[in-house]
Design a protein around this motif. Structure first.
Motif, mmCIF file in Angstrom:
data_model
loop_
_atom_site.group_PDB
_atom_site.id
_atom_site.type_symbol
_atom_site.label_atom_id
_atom_site.label_comp_id
_atom_site.label_asym_id
_atom_site.label_seq_id
_atom_site.Cartn_x
_atom_site.Cartn_y
_atom_site.Cartn_z
ATOM 1 N N LEU A 1 -5.598 6.561 -9.913
ATOM 2 C CA LEU A 1 -6.809 5.706 -9.529
ATOM 3 C C LEU A 1 -6.624 5.617 -7.843
ATOM 4 C CD1 LEU A 1 -6.622 2.853 -11.902
ATOM 5 C CD2 LEU A 1 -8.416 4.910 -12.011
ATOM 6 N N ARG A 2 -5.706 6.241 -7.289
ATOM 7 C CA ARG A 2 -5.161 6.175 -5.838
ATOM 8 C C ARG A 2 -6.376 6.632 -5.138
ATOM 9 N NH1 ARG A 2 -2.385 9.344 -2.127
ATOM 10 N NH2 ARG A 2 -2.014 10.592 -3.796
ATOM 11 N N LYS A 3 -6.983 7.710 -5.025
ATOM 12 C CA LYS A 3 -8.182 8.296 -4.327
ATOM 13 C C LYS A 3 -9.576 7.959 -4.859
ATOM 14 C CE LYS A 3 -5.261 12.148 -2.634
ATOM 15 N NZ LYS A 3 -5.215 13.401 -2.416
ATOM 16 N N THR A 4 -9.657 7.970 -6.146
ATOM 17 C CA THR A 4 -11.144 7.790 -6.795
ATOM 18 C C THR A 4 -11.523 6.230 -6.833
ATOM 19 O OG1 THR A 4 -10.201 7.513 -8.931
ATOM 20 C CG2 THR A 4 -10.774 9.938 -8.244
ATOM 21 N N SER A 5 -10.518 5.282 -7.042
ATOM 22 C CA SER A 5 -10.845 4.023 -7.338
ATOM 23 C C SER A 5 -10.071 2.902 -6.545
ATOM 24 C CB SER A 5 -11.078 3.654 -8.616
ATOM 25 O OG SER A 5 -11.775 2.177 -9.019
ATOM 26 N N PRO A 6 -9.923 2.776 -5.219
ATOM 27 C CA PRO A 6 -8.857 1.830 -4.687
ATOM 28 C C PRO A 6 -8.837 0.589 -5.217
ATOM 29 C CG PRO A 6 -10.054 2.937 -2.977
ATOM 30 C CD PRO A 6 -10.926 3.382 -4.340
ATOM 31 N N ASP A 7 -10.072 -0.006 -5.694
ATOM 32 C CA ASP A 7 -9.978 -1.375 -6.173
ATOM 33 C C ASP A 7 -9.355 -1.431 -7.447
ATOM 34 O OD1 ASP A 7 -11.624 -2.466 -3.981
ATOM 35 O OD2 ASP A 7 -13.546 -2.129 -5.128
ATOM 36 N N GLN A 8 -9.621 -0.437 -8.202
ATOM 37 C CA GLN A 8 -8.798 -0.726 -9.512
ATOM 38 C C GLN A 8 -7.633 -0.189 -9.266
ATOM 39 O OE1 GLN A 8 -10.539 1.861 -12.934
ATOM 40 N NE2 GLN A 8 -12.424 1.615 -11.801
ATOM 41 N N PHE A 9 -7.094 0.539 -8.378
ATOM 42 C CA PHE A 9 -5.558 0.733 -7.979
ATOM 43 C C PHE A 9 -5.005 -0.514 -7.578
ATOM 44 C CE2 PHE A 9 -2.447 1.174 -4.645
ATOM 45 C CZ PHE A 9 -1.671 2.083 -5.191
ATOM 46 N N HIS A 10 -5.638 -1.110 -6.775
ATOM 47 C CA HIS A 10 -5.028 -2.660 -6.370
ATOM 48 C C HIS A 10 -4.928 -3.682 -7.395
ATOM 49 C CE1 HIS A 10 -5.058 -0.778 -2.152
ATOM 50 N NE2 HIS A 10 -3.956 -1.106 -2.230
ATOM 51 N N ALA A 11 -6.001 -3.496 -8.267
ATOM 52 C CA ALA A 11 -6.055 -4.375 -9.196
ATOM 53 C C ALA A 11 -4.800 -4.407 -10.399
ATOM 54 C CB ALA A 11 -7.211 -4.239 -10.219
ATOM 55 N N LEU A 12 -4.236 -3.220 -10.345
ATOM 56 C CA LEU A 12 -3.175 -2.797 -11.103
ATOM 57 C C LEU A 12 -1.610 -3.444 -10.618
ATOM 58 C CD1 LEU A 12 -3.603 0.541 -12.626
ATOM 59 C CD2 LEU A 12 -3.833 -1.624 -13.631
ATOM 60 N N ALA A 13 -1.803 -3.543 -9.152
ATOM 61 C CA ALA A 13 -0.626 -4.134 -8.345
ATOM 62 C C ALA A 13 -0.594 -5.572 -8.476
ATOM 63 C CB ALA A 13 -0.846 -3.775 -6.712
ATOM 64 N N LEU A 14 0.758 -5.906 -8.413
ATOM 65 C CA LEU A 14 1.067 -7.515 -8.525
ATOM 66 C C LEU A 14 1.049 -8.190 -7.209
ATOM 67 C CD1 LEU A 14 4.034 -7.679 -11.219
ATOM 68 C CD2 LEU A 14 1.464 -8.020 -11.506
ATOM 69 N N ALA A 15 1.382 -7.439 -6.077
ATOM 70 C CA ALA A 15 1.511 -7.628 -4.801
ATOM 71 C C ALA A 15 1.417 -6.639 -3.832
ATOM 72 C CB ALA A 15 2.777 -8.541 -4.539
ATOM 73 N N ILE A 16 1.365 -6.476 -2.509
ATOM 74 C CA ILE A 16 1.411 -5.878 -1.423
ATOM 75 C C ILE A 16 2.554 -6.062 -0.592
ATOM 76 C CG2 ILE A 16 -1.074 -4.974 -1.666
ATOM 77 C CD1 ILE A 16 -1.610 -6.819 0.830
ATOM 78 N N CYS A 17 3.045 -5.136 0.057
ATOM 79 C CA CYS A 17 4.111 -5.553 0.803
ATOM 80 C C CYS A 17 3.987 -4.669 2.424
ATOM 81 C CB CYS A 17 5.423 -5.049 0.340
ATOM 82 S SG CYS A 17 7.078 -5.379 1.440
ATOM 83 N N ASP A 18 4.325 -5.475 3.383
ATOM 84 C CA ASP A 18 4.180 -4.808 4.632
ATOM 85 C C ASP A 18 5.602 -5.008 5.276
ATOM 86 O OD1 ASP A 18 2.608 -3.267 6.321
ATOM 87 O OD2 ASP A 18 2.464 -4.766 7.880
ATOM 88 N N ALA A 19 6.131 -3.904 5.939
ATOM 89 C CA ALA A 19 7.523 -3.999 6.566
ATOM 90 C C ALA A 19 7.256 -3.667 8.036
ATOM 91 C CB ALA A 19 8.401 -2.825 5.833
ATOM 92 N N LYS A 20 8.517 -4.069 8.727
ATOM 93 C CA LYS A 20 8.383 -3.937 9.891
ATOM 94 C C LYS A 20 9.961 -3.781 10.433
ATOM 95 C CE LYS A 20 4.358 -5.031 10.947
ATOM 96 N NZ LYS A 20 3.376 -3.884 11.207
ATOM 97 N N TYR A 21 10.176 -3.377 11.596
ATOM 98 C CA TYR A 21 11.641 -2.823 11.857
ATOM 99 C C TYR A 21 12.510 -4.112 11.960
ATOM 100 C CZ TYR A 21 10.905 -4.180 16.948
ATOM 101 O OH TYR A 21 10.696 -4.817 18.037
ATOM 102 N N TRP A 22 13.642 -4.062 11.629
ATOM 103 C CA TRP A 22 14.756 -4.836 11.502
ATOM 104 C C TRP A 22 14.745 -6.074 12.746
ATOM 105 C CZ3 TRP A 22 17.995 -6.088 7.643
ATOM 106 C CH2 TRP A 22 18.907 -6.876 7.624
ATOM 107 N N GLY A 23 14.498 -7.209 12.380
ATOM 108 C CA GLY A 23 14.386 -8.516 13.341
ATOM 109 C C GLY A 23 13.007 -8.850 14.088
ATOM 110 N N ARG A 24 12.073 -7.665 14.016
ATOM 111 C CA ARG A 24 10.964 -7.756 14.721
ATOM 112 C C ARG A 24 10.284 -9.340 14.413
ATOM 113 N NH1 ARG A 24 5.801 -8.106 15.885
ATOM 114 N NH2 ARG A 24 4.630 -6.272 16.749
#
Length: 275
Positions: free
Chosen positions: A117-140
């Protein structure tokens, strides 16, 4: 559904590694959380793996850029916590394309379904996700922009970014981390940017007592985000709901204490003083 060990459970103190910025009632975390059956779970294997990962990274982490922090620490930590993830899936909102670093899934089968569903339906894609995560460099720093920072890929304010991703994906929960600090954000709070639970993972790992590390594993492992088949709620949902209810309960008890005990004593004291 969460069960309780009983009212006789021993309260805890929130260690310095834990920074609860209003996401949950701190009183609930110290008084009620130790009474839940989840608190008594055995995290020894998971904790040992996190300690091993941290020891391996300790001497070199300060030199990592963002990609290296993700490769060497954040992805292995997510896997230890039980997550299945897909990196770099963009969302288009208000003509702007936002790209959370990771969409987090409960299992390999759900991840496989999400890929289709990644390209065709982003809404349905993220509906399957339990969470999102964003990462930064160590200690930023997680609360400010970093203009001209060669180690940061966007130079934006990370706390603003994670909230934009939450709104764009409509996921219930978001994780923001620089490897050292791990923050939990919720979709359904009044002030998303300033409301979070933060745990300093190195401080929790290095502490002699295990409370900080137990809180980390309890709140960031995959199982905390999985919804119960009967109630439709996750452990985090229940803790958030019960935390709100508990805060109201404490407030009502304080009102009762003030009006039924304190005020009569004050009135009596004033009457005695007048006489």
């Amino acid at each position: 559904m969460a069960t309780r060990n009983g009212k006789g459970s021993t309260p805890i103190l929130l260690p310095l590694a834990v920074n609860n910025q209003g996401l949950f009632s701190s009183h609930y975390l110290t008084e009620r959380l130790p009474g839940l059956s989840e608190w008594a779970a055995d995290f020894s294997v998971l904790s040992a793996k996190l300690r091993g990962l941290y020891r391996k990274s300790l001497e070199i982490a300060d030199n990592w850029n963002e990609a290296q922090t993700e490769q060497e620490f954040i992805r292995p930590a997510l896997e230890i916590l039980g997550w299945h993830y897909i990196p770099q899936v963009g969302i288009a909102k208000n003509k702007r394309r936002n790209v959370p670093d990771y969409a987090l899934f409960a299992d390999a089968e759900t991840k496989k379904r999400a890929y289709s569903l990644r390209k065709t339906s982003p809404d349905q894609f993220h509906a399957l996700a339990l969470a999102i995560c964003d990462a930064k460099y160590w200690g930023r720093t997680l609360d400010a922009e970093s203009p001209g920072d060669a180690r940061d890929m966007t130079n934006a304010n990370p706390s603003f970014q994670i909230v934009n991703y939450l709104v764009g994906t409509n996921c219930d929960w978001g994780i923001l981390t620089n490897g050292k600090l791990w923050r939990l954000y919720a979709q359904r709070v009044r002030s998303r940017t300033t409301t979070f639970l933060e745990i300093d993972l190195p401080a929790a790992l290095e502490a002699q007592e295990e409370t900080g590390l137990r809180l980390f594993t309890l709140f960031f492992q995959r199982e905390a985000f999985q919804r119960d088949a009967d109630s439709g709620q996750s452990f985090l949902d229940r803790v958030l709901n019960e935390s709100v209810d508990y805060a109201v309960e404490v407030q009502e008890e304080l009102k009762e204490l003030v009006f039924e005990r304190v005020v009569p004593l004050l009135v009596h004291g004033m009457a005695v003083w007048r006489r």
